[in-house]
Design an enzyme around this catalytic site. Structure first.
Site, short mmCIF file in Angstrom:
data_model
loop_
_atom_site.label_atom_id
_atom_site.label_comp_id
_atom_site.label_asym_id
_atom_site.label_seq_id
_atom_site.Cartn_x
_atom_site.Cartn_y
_atom_site.Cartn_z
N ALA A 1 -30.29 -27.69 14.76
CA ALA A 1 -31.16 -27.69 15.93
C ALA A 1 -30.34 -28.19 17.12
O ALA A 1 -29.34 -28.87 16.95
CB ALA A 1 -32.36 -28.59 15.68
N GLY B 1 -30.48 -27.97 10.67
CA GLY B 1 -31.45 -26.86 10.73
C GLY B 1 -30.83 -25.52 10.38
O GLY B 1 -31.53 -24.62 9.90
N GLU C 1 -27.84 -34.83 9.56
CA GLU C 1 -28.81 -35.54 10.41
C GLU C 1 -28.64 -37.05 10.38
O GLU C 1 -28.83 -37.74 11.37
CB GLU C 1 -30.26 -35.18 9.99
CG GLU C 1 -30.69 -33.76 10.34
CD GLU C 1 -30.36 -32.73 9.29
OE1 GLU C 1 -29.51 -32.99 8.41
OE2 GLU C 1 -30.94 -31.63 9.35
N GLU D 1 -31.00 -25.39 6.79
CA GLU D 1 -32.42 -25.30 6.41
C GLU D 1 -32.94 -23.87 6.59
O GLU D 1 -33.68 -23.36 5.75
CB GLU D 1 -33.24 -26.30 7.22
CG GLU D 1 -32.91 -27.74 6.81
CD GLU D 1 -33.57 -28.79 7.71
OE1 GLU D 1 -34.06 -29.77 7.18
OE2 GLU D 1 -33.57 -28.62 8.94
N1 DAK Z 1 -26.67 -28.90 19.20
C1 DAK Z 1 -26.21 -28.68 20.45
N2 DAK Z 1 -24.96 -28.31 20.71
C2 DAK Z 1 -24.12 -28.16 19.69
C3 DAK Z 1 -24.52 -28.38 18.36
C4 DAK Z 1 -25.87 -28.75 18.12
N3 DAK Z 1 -26.37 -28.93 16.91
N4 DAK Z 1 -23.45 -28.15 17.55
C5 DAK Z 1 -22.44 -27.82 18.35
N5 DAK Z 1 -22.84 -27.81 19.63
C6 DAK Z 1 -22.02 -27.51 20.80
C7 DAK Z 1 -21.07 -28.64 21.14
O1 DAK Z 1 -21.75 -29.65 21.88
C8 DAK Z 1 -20.04 -27.93 21.95
O2 DAK Z 1 -20.56 -27.69 23.24
P1 DAK Z 1 -19.65 -27.97 24.57
O3 DAK Z 1 -19.19 -29.37 24.47
O4 DAK Z 1 -18.51 -26.98 24.44
O5 DAK Z 1 -20.60 -27.68 25.69
C9 DAK Z 1 -19.93 -26.57 21.25
O6 DAK Z 1 -21.14 -26.42 20.53
C10 DAK Z 1 -18.78 -26.49 20.26
O7 DAK Z 1 -18.90 -27.58 19.38
P2 DAK Z 1 -17.69 -28.61 19.08
O8 DAK Z 1 -16.77 -28.71 20.24
O9 DAK Z 1 -18.32 -29.86 18.59
O10 DAK Z 1 -16.94 -27.83 17.89
P3 DAK Z 1 -16.05 -28.46 16.73
O11 DAK Z 1 -15.41 -27.32 16.03
O12 DAK Z 1 -15.19 -29.57 17.24
O13 DAK Z 1 -17.12 -29.15 15.73
C11 DAK Z 1 -19.16 -29.20 14.44
C12 DAK Z 1 -18.02 -28.33 15.04
C13 DAK Z 1 -20.18 -28.26 13.83
C14 DAK Z 1 -18.56 -30.09 13.32
C15 DAK Z 1 -19.78 -30.10 15.54
O14 DAK Z 1 -20.11 -29.27 16.66
C16 DAK Z 1 -21.02 -30.82 15.11
O15 DAK Z 1 -20.95 -31.85 14.42
N6 DAK Z 1 -22.19 -30.33 15.54
C17 DAK Z 1 -23.47 -30.98 15.25
C18 DAK Z 1 -23.90 -30.71 13.86
C19 DAK Z 1 -25.21 -31.43 13.53
O16 DAK Z 1 -25.26 -32.69 13.58
N7 DAK Z 1 -26.26 -30.68 13.22
C20 DAK Z 1 -27.55 -31.26 12.88
C21 DAK Z 1 -28.43 -31.29 14.12
S1 DAK Z 1 -30.02 -32.00 13.80
C22 DAK Z 1 -37.30 -29.42 12.41
C23 DAK Z 1 -36.49 -28.33 12.40
C24 DAK Z 1 -35.12 -28.50 12.45
C25 DAK Z 1 -34.58 -29.75 12.55
C26 DAK Z 1 -35.39 -30.83 12.55
C27 DAK Z 1 -36.77 -30.72 12.50
N8 DAK Z 1 -38.74 -29.31 12.31
C28 DAK Z 1 -39.26 -27.93 11.98
C29 DAK Z 1 -39.63 -30.37 12.46
C30 DAK Z 1 -33.12 -29.82 12.60
C31 DAK Z 1 -32.38 -30.86 13.03
C32 DAK Z 1 -30.93 -30.69 13.16
O17 DAK Z 1 -30.40 -29.67 12.85
#
Ligand code: DAK
Length: 258
Positions: free
Chosen positions: A65, A109, A132, A112
């Site tokens: 997400a 997400g 998360e 998921e």
């Molecule tokens: N959200 C927003 N932007 C994201 C992102 C994300 N999840 N993942 C990556 N980006 C963006 C980065 O901010 C970056 O943007 P700029 O800085 O260039 O503007 C760009 O994508 C490239 O990412 P990186 O520079 O970080 O790329 P790397 O290769 O260095 O790293 C990475 C890749 C995947 C390891 C890293 O980007 C990362 O850790 N991303 C976050 C992964 C994460 O924590 N995902 C979980 C998010 S929480 C629900 C439904 C769904 C959910 C909850 C409730 N309900 C139905 C109630 C879901 C929650 C989640 O998913």
């Protein structure tokens, strides 16, 4: 509807939805999820479509997400809006078969949504995880539940409590993905699989999907009874007659979805 964050293509009974927000690694923002919901409704209603495919890009299926979009939400807001629940659930409610083709990151997400699909075919670069916990939250779209059912408690706890990623090989060993192919061959394999399924009888495909999903919702005894009733009901279809006649006559069946 004109899509900006996804692409929708239809060909010979198969509808392919591709996440197309590569600069943010296909982070699932509101607009993207709304578009996904519309595309799924379109495919569900289109009687020419029998199978859907959900895929992303080379670097990411979806990195979760959109963290930037949700970071300032308060609890009352998330509760009152039933935050990001509606669009997301459309994937799990989709009644036709749906395959996820995953390359690169499928995180949070993203993982998921892939798990809401009926099965996952992975490219060798795929990385699955529920990170998360590293953000101070827990999975919110079924991660703790579907992952545990797919890979068991030990690995689900390991992934959800450490936030570590699992590569494609480990994911296949653990039962999260049905097969792994080279990245180059991924879409060919996914489309070949979808086309094969699209030649089957649609009501029968849907019944098989419903019966497998029932295994996660009920006791063995009730599940077996549910399967038996659906199995018997397939004898009310023309496609059962056609399938068995074709076998006896040593020819390919021509299913009419009736
Ligand atoms: N959200 C927003 N932007 C994201 C992102 C994300 N999840 N993942 C990556 N980006 C963006 C980065 O901010 C970056 O943007 P700029 O800085 O260039 O503007 C760009 O994508 C490239 O990412 P990186 O520079 O970080 O790329 P790397 O290769 O260095 O790293 C990475 C890749 C995947 C390891 C890293 O980007 C990362 O850790 N991303 C976050 C992964 C994460 O924590 N995902 C979980 C998010 S929480 C629900 C439904 C769904 C959910 C909850 C409730 N309900 C139905 C109630 C879901 C929650 C989640 O998913």
């Amino acid at each position: 509807m004109a899509y900006e964050m996804i692409e929708l293509e239809k060909k010979e009974g198969v509808g392919v939805i591709t996440f197309n927000r590569p600069k943010a690694l296909n982070a699932l923002c509101d607009q993207l999820v709304d578009e996904l919901g519309s595309a799924l409704s379109d495919l569900e209603e289109d009687s020419n479509i029998k199978v859907a495919v959900l895929t992303g890009g080379e670097k990411a299926f979806a990195a979760g997400a959109d963290i930037k979009e949700m970071k300032d939400k308060t609890y009352p807001e998330t509760y009152l809006e039933d935050f990001i629940t509606k669009g997301w659930e459309q994937v799990s409610k989709f009644r036709k078969p749906i395959i996820a083709g995953v390359q690169g990151f499928a995180l949070g997400g993203g993982n998921e949504v892939a798990m809401m699909c009926d099965f996952i075919i992975a490219g060798e670069s795929a990385k699955f995880g529920q990170p998360e916990i590293t953000l101070g939250i827990i999975p919110g779209a079924g991660g703790t539940q579907r992952l545990t059912r797919a890979v068991g408690k030990a690995k689900a706890m390991d992934l959800c409590l450490t936030g570590r990623m699992m590569d494609a090989e480990e994911a296949e060993r653990a039962g999260l993905v049905s097969r792994v192919v080279s990245d180059d061959a991924l879409m060919e394999e996914v489309l070949k699989t979808a086309s094969k399924m699209a030649k089957m009888s649609l009501p029968t495909l849907m019944m098989a999907k419903e019966a497998v999903n029932k295994a996660f919702e009920t006791t063995l005894k009730e599940g077996v009874m549910f399967e038996r009733r659906l199995f018997q009901s397939t004898f009310a279809t023309q496609d059962q007659k056609e399938g068995m006649a074709a076998f006896a006559e040593k020819r390919k069946p021509d299913f009419q979805d009736k």
